[in-house]
Design an enzyme around this catalytic site. Structure first.
Site, PDB file in Angstrom:
ATOM      1  N   GLY A   1       0.833  -1.200   0.000  1.00 24.79           N
ATOM      2  CA  GLY A   1       0.000   0.000   0.000  1.00 24.79           C
ATOM      3  C   GLY A   1       0.868   1.250   0.000  1.00 24.79           C
TER       4      GLY A   1
ATOM      5  CE  LYS B   1       8.556   5.499  21.484  1.00 24.78           C
ATOM      6  NZ  LYS B   1       9.948   5.951  21.721  1.00 24.78           N
TER       7      LYS B   1
ATOM      8  CB  VAL C   1       9.119  -1.030  12.955  1.00 23.07           C
ATOM      9  CG1 VAL C   1       9.621  -1.033  14.384  1.00 23.07           C
ATOM     10  CG2 VAL C   1       8.080  -2.139  12.741  1.00 23.07           C
ATOM     11  N   GLY C   2       7.199   0.815  10.588  1.00 25.64           N
ATOM     12  CA  GLY C   2       6.921   0.718   9.155  1.00 25.64           C
ATOM     13  C   GLY C   2       7.695   1.695   8.293  1.00 25.64           C
ATOM     14  CD  GLU C   3       5.082   5.613   7.455  1.00 26.77           C
ATOM     15  OE1 GLU C   3       4.891   6.294   6.455  1.00 26.77           O
ATOM     16  OE2 GLU C   3       4.367   5.686   8.468  1.00 26.77           O
TER      17      GLU C   3
HETATM   18 MO1  MOS Z   1       1.701   5.352   5.047  1.00 25.93          MO
HETATM   19  S1  MOS Z   1       2.521   6.695   3.774  1.00 25.93           S
HETATM   20  O1  MOS Z   1       1.226   6.236   6.358  1.00 25.93           O
HETATM   21  O2  MOS Z   1       0.732   4.270   4.371  1.00 25.93           O
END
Ligand code: MOS
Length: 755
Positions: A253, A717, A719-721
């Site tokens: 996504g 928290k 860790v995705g970004e």
């Molecule tokens: Mo993200 S850019 O918050 O899917």
């Protein structure tokens, strides 16, 4: 009625929640087998009976109007059922040129014949087969009245955006910038430029829409399922409960599937117009237009430093591209707010209107581009001051948030620096560039960057149903876009219920479930996880209440506070010999199930009091061929502190993904616009470069312990970004260290390093 039996849904978990044994386990994805065997159903896998195929015809010009479309030719093609153009397009309940809701973007749904960017939808052809629809779209042979395309930072009108991100102010000032700059012993005055990037999820946007009178079922990958259901309902003027949005799996996504775009509306509109189910799958090249991207930036930084390399002033101005008709910009300058201590910080955002599709949030929106510039500028400052880049960052370590003066909820960045540097072997790095070579004569360089990303929470709800057989059903309309929500959220739910994860049936990805909120902003695990945990503890509290009031139970007379839920049994806290299984409690009460509900969201008081961020440090080694300018990243070590890690395997996987994206940002990705036509000339995966396995070095992501008692009850928290944010600068700085060449435009290319 005691608190836990009230009909209000529990909100935040109490701080310092003790989690059970599922959390912290590196278990593999629960949906892994479904995915590798092809059993997982993605939106485009749906084929309702009687389904038609839609193909969008898109503009080949970037600005002007459509003068003609050969609708007759398209309609005459065998299998074509309908051609939708602005001339016959049925009305919508809302105007696509008016913003709606938090993520309300203006979009193109054939409202008129204007063309505002290349690859804008200009017609929809619906046919019996995909092939007939594709050919029908080709036969439309549009002609245009062409106006000159406005492309590039100097191409369009500059303006002050009313806000950046979701409602943040575009400008920020703290302290006396002029005083800080004039007091400086060293002044760094530098520019960086980042290109337009496109999300390029492996799964393109796909929509299957089916109407049954005024009820709509839509299969489409989405990161904000319940919110999007509401938006669709408004555009088609039906009650939200009439819309069923299904999104069990997403093939990526990255932000582009968090917003509604023209193709969604056009597919639903076609289905309603023709009273048949319609499927629309965007081909790869149509991903470079109507469904968002990361806008380009030009950034100007001025850093004032005292003789010891401490910041006296930090100024960060960003100019970012947006479309001619909407306002979203890459909020790059915000990256300078929260990381380094400086008595004066000043940031500005300006925007330029060009003839492109509107940008949108793309993984680490703002921070990715902004931290690239900030980390390189700080490296320039370290070189100017003759200080090691790691020491430079330690001298400017912020013990309180520079933007707000608030303490951090938790900040284990020192440990990230120390453990990352140790693992990488940073000590002994020569200060000057061009000092290290490998046996083959290639230049070697080491660089580093700090990583930071906010730890936001949105709003989510969840339901947990304990069953008499000792299993439980847990439900929230969350989204697994590949990050592992199906697994991690089930782990949290299992611990909320005191059950083994094998006993958990997890349902998600459908708008008829409790609202799981937005899978974005690196906040989904924290938000939906809190809701699920609270739902579980709510169910357990109700169960404990029953047992405590039942003279036949070994727990009779025990208040709720006096029991603990573990392995499907309630235990008396101080007398472990007194316990009873959930099934027995339910059976005696004559109940088949018991249901708990919970919410997740930020405690507003905690949010006011503390600054909440994930942190990290990334170290990179590059090898540069001095004759050919070819760069290979040979090692990447990241160390990240992001509160409690629920699943180390999947967290590491997310961090790897971010770091790989950082490498991609530094060396590969760029949408190249032809300034004459306004078209992107590399709108495919052959010309738009992303790293392949051979580009990815030895890579490590260390998970640094961090106990955050304020961020939420679970201490989670995200860790995705964050993995992107430290990596871009680390690689660029390593290239400088190898070559002595400071490249200020991303991606860094061979041409930048030779001649
Ligand atoms: Mo993200 S850019 O918050 O899917």
């Amino acid at each position: 009625m005691p608190d836990h039996m009230s009909d209000t849904i529990p909100f935040s978990a109490a701080p310092h929640v003790r989690l059970g044994s599922s959390s912290g386990q590196p278990i593999t994805r629960r949906d892994g087998v479904l995915k590798v065997t092809g059993a997982a159903t993605y939106a485009a896998d749906n084929h309702p009976a009687g389904m038609l195929h839609a193909v969008i015809a898109v503009s080949t010009i970037a600005r002007g109007r459509v003068a003609s479309l050969d609708v007759a030719a398209a309609k005459a093609h065998p299998g074509v059922v309908e051609v939708i153009t602005p001339a016959n397009r049925p009305p919508l309940a809302l105007d696509p040129d008016v913003k709606h809701g938090m993520f309300g973007f203006r979009f193109d749904a054939l409202q008129n014949d204007r063309v505002r960017y290349a690859k804008q939808p200009i017609a929809v052809v619906v046919a019996q087969t995909l092939e007939a629809a594709t050919e029908g779209a080709r036969l439309l042979s549009p002609t245009y009245e062409i106006e000159p395309a406005r492309i590039g930072f100097d191409g369009g009108e500059h303006f002050d955006p009313p806000m950046v991100s979701i409602g943040a102010p575009p400008n920020f000032d703290r302290g006396d910038l002029a005083a800080g700059l004039s007091a400086a012993a060293h002044l760094i005055d530098t520019h960086y430029e980042t290109p337009a990037q496109y999300h390029n999820a492996m799964e393109p946007h796909a929509i299957v829409a089916e109407w049954d009178s005024d009820r709509l079922t839509i299969d489409t990958p989405n990161q904000a399922i319940v919110m999007m259901r509401g938006a669709f309902a408004e555009f088609f003027d039906v009650p939200a409960e009439n819309v069923h949005l299904r999104s069990p799996f997403l093939g990526g996504g990255f932000g582009s599937k968090a917003i509604m775009a023209g193709p969604h509306i056009l597919c639903i509109l076609a289905a309603r117009m023709l009273r048949r189910p319609v499927k629309l799958v965007l081909p790869r090249d149509q991903m470079y237009g109507p469904v968002g991207h990361r806008g380009a930036t030009q950034q100007h930084l001025r850093l004032g430093l005292d003789a010891e390399g401490r910041l006296t002033a930090l100024e960060h101005h960003a100019l970012a591209t947006t479309s001619s008709f909407d306002d979203f910009i890459e909020a790059a300058a915000n990256a300078s707010h929260n990381l380094y201590a400086s008595p004066a910080i000043s940031t500005r955002h300006r925007a330029v209107r060009v003839d492109i599709g509107t940008p949108g949030p793309m993984r680490a929106p703002g921070e990715a581009s902004g931290s690239a510039a900030l980390e390189c500028a700080l490296d320039e400052a370290a070189a100017a001051c003759g200080i090691d880049p790691l020491e430079m960052r330690l001298r400017n370590y912020a013990d309180i948030d520079p933007a707000t003066g608030r303490p951090y909820s938790a900040k284990a960045l020192r440990a990230c620096y120390a453990q990352g540097a140790e693992r990488f072997g940073w000590a002994g790095r020569p200060l000057a560039p061009r000092q290290m070579r490998c046996d083959a004569g290639h230049l070697i360089g080491w660089g580093m960057g700090s990583a930071l990303f906010p730890a936001p929470m949105f709003q989510a709800e969840a339901r947990a149903t304990l069953r008499a057989d000792g299993t439980a059903l847990v439900e929230t309309a969350g989204a697994d876009m590949g990050q592992g929500a199906w697994t991690v959220l089930a782990q949290i739910a299992a611990d909320g219920l005191g059950l083994d994860i094998e006993k958990i049936e997890f349902r998600s990805g459908s708008s008829d479930l409790p609202d799981g909120g937005v899978a974005g902003g690196s906040g989904h695990t924290a938000t939906a996880g809190s809701a699920l945990h609270n739902a579980g503890t709510d169910a357990i509290a109700k169960l404990a209440e029953i047992a405590a009031n039942d003279p036949a139970s070994p727990l009779f007379g025990t208040g709720n506070a006096g029991v603990e839920a573990r392995n499907g049994r309630l235990y008396h806290r101080s007398d472990r010999s007194r316990s009873e299984s959930y099934g027995d409690i339910l059976a005696r009460a004559g109940l088949a199930t018991i249901e708990g509900n919970g919410k997740g969201g930020r405690d507003p008081a905690a949010a006011e009091a503390r600054a909440m961020f994930s942190h990290g440090a990334v170290f990179a080694e590059v090898k540069v061929d001095p004759d050919l300018g070819q760069v290979r990243v040979t090692r990447l070590v990241g160390a990240f502190a992001a509160g409690r890690i629920i699943n180390p395997r999947l967290a590491r996987s997310q961090l790897y993904g971010g770091m790989i994206w950082g490498l991609s940002f530094a060396l590969h990705e760029e949408a190249i616009h032809d300034r004459r036509s306004g078209r992107i000339i590399n709108a495919d995966l052959a010309g738009y470069h992303i790293p392949v396995h051979a580009d990815i070095p030895e890579m490590e992501a260390l998970l640094i312990d961090e106990d955050d008692p304020y961020v939420n009850g679970l201490g989670i928290k995200g860790v995705g970004e964050i993995g992107i944010t430290g990596t871009v600068g680390a690689i660029a700085n390593a290239i400088w260290h190898a070559t002595g060449v400071r490249v200020r435009r991303f991606p860094i290319r061979i041409e930048d390093l030779i001649g």
